[in-house]
Design a protein around this motif. Structure first.
Motif, short mmCIF file in Angstrom:
data_model
loop_
_atom_site.label_atom_id
_atom_site.label_comp_id
_atom_site.label_asym_id
_atom_site.label_seq_id
_atom_site.Cartn_x
_atom_site.Cartn_y
_atom_site.Cartn_z
N ILE A 72 -4.90 11.25 -9.91
CA ILE A 72 -5.57 10.63 -8.76
C ILE A 72 -6.72 9.73 -9.22
O ILE A 72 -6.85 8.59 -8.75
CB ILE A 72 -6.10 11.72 -7.79
CG1 ILE A 72 -4.92 12.47 -7.16
CG2 ILE A 72 -6.97 11.09 -6.70
CD1 ILE A 72 -5.32 13.62 -6.30
N MET A 73 -7.54 10.20 -10.15
CA MET A 73 -8.67 9.40 -10.63
C MET A 73 -8.20 8.13 -11.34
O MET A 73 -8.90 7.11 -11.32
CB MET A 73 -9.54 10.23 -11.57
CG MET A 73 -10.36 11.29 -10.86
SD MET A 73 -11.63 12.06 -11.93
CE MET A 73 -10.59 12.86 -13.15
N SER A 74 -7.02 8.18 -11.97
CA SER A 74 -6.53 6.99 -12.69
C SER A 74 -6.13 5.86 -11.74
O SER A 74 -5.98 4.71 -12.18
CB SER A 74 -5.33 7.38 -13.56
OG SER A 74 -4.22 7.74 -12.76
N GLU A 75 -5.97 6.16 -10.46
CA GLU A 75 -5.51 5.15 -9.49
C GLU A 75 -6.66 4.35 -8.89
O GLU A 75 -6.40 3.35 -8.22
CB GLU A 75 -4.73 5.85 -8.37
CG GLU A 75 -3.42 6.47 -8.80
CD GLU A 75 -2.45 5.45 -9.34
OE1 GLU A 75 -2.25 4.39 -8.69
OE2 GLU A 75 -1.90 5.68 -10.43
N ARG B 164 0.84 -1.21 0.00
CA ARG B 164 0.00 0.00 0.00
C ARG B 164 0.87 1.26 0.00
O ARG B 164 0.55 2.24 -0.68
CB ARG B 164 -0.90 -0.02 1.24
CG ARG B 164 -1.85 1.18 1.35
CD ARG B 164 -2.77 1.27 0.18
NE ARG B 164 -3.69 2.40 0.31
CZ ARG B 164 -4.35 2.94 -0.69
NH1 ARG B 164 -4.20 2.46 -1.92
NH2 ARG B 164 -5.17 3.94 -0.49
N PHE B 165 1.98 1.22 0.76
CA PHE B 165 2.89 2.36 0.80
C PHE B 165 3.49 2.64 -0.57
O PHE B 165 3.56 3.79 -1.01
CB PHE B 165 4.01 2.10 1.81
CG PHE B 165 5.13 3.10 1.72
CD1 PHE B 165 4.98 4.39 2.22
CD2 PHE B 165 6.34 2.76 1.12
CE1 PHE B 165 6.01 5.32 2.13
CE2 PHE B 165 7.37 3.68 1.02
CZ PHE B 165 7.20 4.97 1.53
N GLU B 166 3.92 1.58 -1.25
CA GLU B 166 4.50 1.75 -2.59
C GLU B 166 3.48 2.31 -3.56
O GLU B 166 3.81 3.13 -4.43
CB GLU B 166 5.04 0.41 -3.09
CG GLU B 166 6.29 -0.05 -2.36
CD GLU B 166 6.78 -1.40 -2.84
OE1 GLU B 166 6.05 -2.04 -3.65
OE2 GLU B 166 7.86 -1.84 -2.42
N GLN B 167 2.21 1.90 -3.43
CA GLN B 167 1.15 2.40 -4.31
C GLN B 167 0.92 3.90 -4.09
O GLN B 167 0.88 4.68 -5.05
CB GLN B 167 -0.15 1.63 -4.06
CG GLN B 167 -1.30 2.05 -4.97
CD GLN B 167 -2.58 1.30 -4.65
OE1 GLN B 167 -2.66 0.55 -3.69
NE2 GLN B 167 -3.61 1.52 -5.46
N VAL B 168 0.79 4.30 -2.83
CA VAL B 168 0.54 5.71 -2.50
C VAL B 168 1.76 6.56 -2.83
O VAL B 168 1.65 7.66 -3.37
CB VAL B 168 0.16 5.87 -1.02
CG1 VAL B 168 0.02 7.34 -0.65
CG2 VAL B 168 -1.14 5.12 -0.71
N ASN B 169 2.95 6.03 -2.50
CA ASN B 169 4.19 6.75 -2.79
C ASN B 169 4.38 6.95 -4.29
O ASN B 169 4.83 8.02 -4.74
CB ASN B 169 5.38 5.99 -2.21
CG ASN B 169 6.65 6.81 -2.22
OD1 ASN B 169 6.66 7.98 -1.83
ND2 ASN B 169 7.75 6.22 -2.69
N GLY B 170 4.00 5.93 -5.07
CA GLY B 170 4.07 6.05 -6.53
C GLY B 170 3.11 7.11 -7.05
O GLY B 170 3.43 7.86 -7.98
N LEU B 171 1.91 7.19 -6.44
CA LEU B 171 0.94 8.20 -6.82
C LEU B 171 1.47 9.61 -6.55
O LEU B 171 1.37 10.50 -7.40
CB LEU B 171 -0.37 7.98 -6.05
CG LEU B 171 -1.47 9.03 -6.23
CD1 LEU B 171 -1.93 9.07 -7.68
CD2 LEU B 171 -2.64 8.73 -5.30
N VAL B 172 2.08 9.79 -5.38
CA VAL B 172 2.64 11.10 -5.02
C VAL B 172 3.77 11.48 -5.98
O VAL B 172 3.88 12.64 -6.41
CB VAL B 172 3.16 11.08 -3.56
CG1 VAL B 172 3.93 12.36 -3.24
CG2 VAL B 172 2.00 10.89 -2.59
#
Length: 356
Positions: free
Chosen positions: A334-337, A187-195
């Motif tokens: 953000i919407m693409s995630e 989950r961290f890698e997913q959010v960090n990638g989004l940022v």
């Protein structure tokens, strides 16, 4: 009632309630954006200034002897560069506005001269129309409104600076907070990638758009200086600012100094020269150079550009138009995630392809 009909009815009821909740949330967000703009706009401007500072910091980090400096010194030096540029710009704009105000009688006298030229060239009697126009025309008021609009682009300067300071103080601790918020590695890698995607896309857009606008403003300054236009720095800065508004901004940025040249000289030749050369600069930089440098980093369909331009312009005026594209870039990423909103991101994208 059979069980399957009852289940279908309950499901439809839940779907309807969900749609109503989403609609109410959207209405609430729009109302908050409109009525709390005095708080939100300075915060967004502070975030964009933070992106600019990060871009400047990355450029400085490529210099050999500077790259050895600690991160906080690089951040401080980048902030000083940006703030110095803003203070210098405001000072120059103020001086140019004062100069334009002092020469207003000359421009007002040229309206009669322009009227006679039009009558002679096109055999159209515009005397009555332009005389009424001249009586109602208040150049001082127009210039004051332009200056007021430019200064309001930065919102409350104190609030923007305050937000920016807190954002800079929070920046070093943000990665640690992210890890604490998302202990799960996946989950961290997913959010960090989004940022990181938001950071890269918005930083790229701001950097390229700023450099393209600076180049357009600088070249236009030399053209206006050569043509003898009063206060060329003011008009060059206006061109620089308006270039951040997609399509419409470039058109208005070309028309403003053109009309002013006509009023200043009372002749068509200088105005046509300014229109042709400044328009050519806008065309080359905006349609040839900028897309080549920006590439596919700005993945937004032209229709979405116009719609978001109108939407944010309706809510926040000129400031909203300037902020429309960075906000839209962030929303698309953000919407693409999320599976529920990914179709909207695809719809707003230029190519229909969203990078994962």
């Amino acid at each position: 009632m059979p069980d399957f009909l009852l289940l279908t009815f309950q499901k439809n009821k839940m779907d309807t309630a969900k749609k109503i909740y989403v609609f109410l949330i959207l209405i609430t967000i729009v109302v908050v954006l409109i009525y709390a703009q005095s708080i939100i706009i300075p915060f967004i401007l502070a975030i964009l200034f933070l992106f600019l500072i990060r871009v400047i910091r990355r450029i400085l980090a490529k210099i050999k002897f500077v790259s050895r400096w600690p991160q906080w010194i690089l951040t401080l030096f980048s902030s000083v560069i940006l703030l110095s540029f803003l203070v210098f710009t405001v000072e120059m704009i103020t001086r140019n506005i004062q100069h334009l105000t002092a020469t207003l009688p000359v421009y007002e006298a040229n309206i009669h001269k322009i009227t006679q030229l039009i009558n002679a060239q096109f055999e159209v009697d515009l005397s009555d129309i332009l005389n009424d126009f001249a009586k109602d025309l208040n150049f001082g008021g127009i210039l004051s409104k332009i200056f007021s609009t430019l200064t309001n682009l930065f919102g409350d300067a104190f609030m923007v600076l305050l937000y920016l300071i807190f954002l800079l103080l929070e920046e070093p601790t943000f990665p640690g907070k992210m890890k604490a918020m998302y202990p799960d590695k996946k989950r961290f890698e997913q959010v960090n990638g989004l940022v990181k995607k938001i950071d890269h896309s918005v930083s790229s857009y701001i950097a390229v758009k700023t450099m393209a606008s600076l180049l357009t403003g600088l070249l236009s300054y030399f053209v206006l200086l050569f043509a003898g236009i009063d206060a060329p720095i003011f008009w060059a800065f206006l061109i620089f600012i308006l270039n951040f508004i997609p399509t419409i901004g470039s058109l208005v940025a070309t028309l403003f100094p053109t009309v002013f040249a006509l009023l200043q000289f009372g002749e068509f030749t200088p105005a046509i020269l300014v229109l042709a050369v400044v328009g050519a600069i806008q065309l080359v930089v905006g349609n040839l150079l900028e897309p080549r440098v920006m590439g596919s980093s700005l993945n937004i369909t032209p229709l979405a550009v116009f719609l978001t331009l109108a939407l944010w312009g309706l809510m926040w005026g000129i400031t909203g138009m300037l902020l429309s594209i960075p906000i839209t870039v962030i929303l698309i990423i953000i919407m693409s995630e999320f599976p529920e909103t990914r179709p909207f991101a695809i719809l707003l994208s230029r190519t229909g392809k969203i990078k994962d």
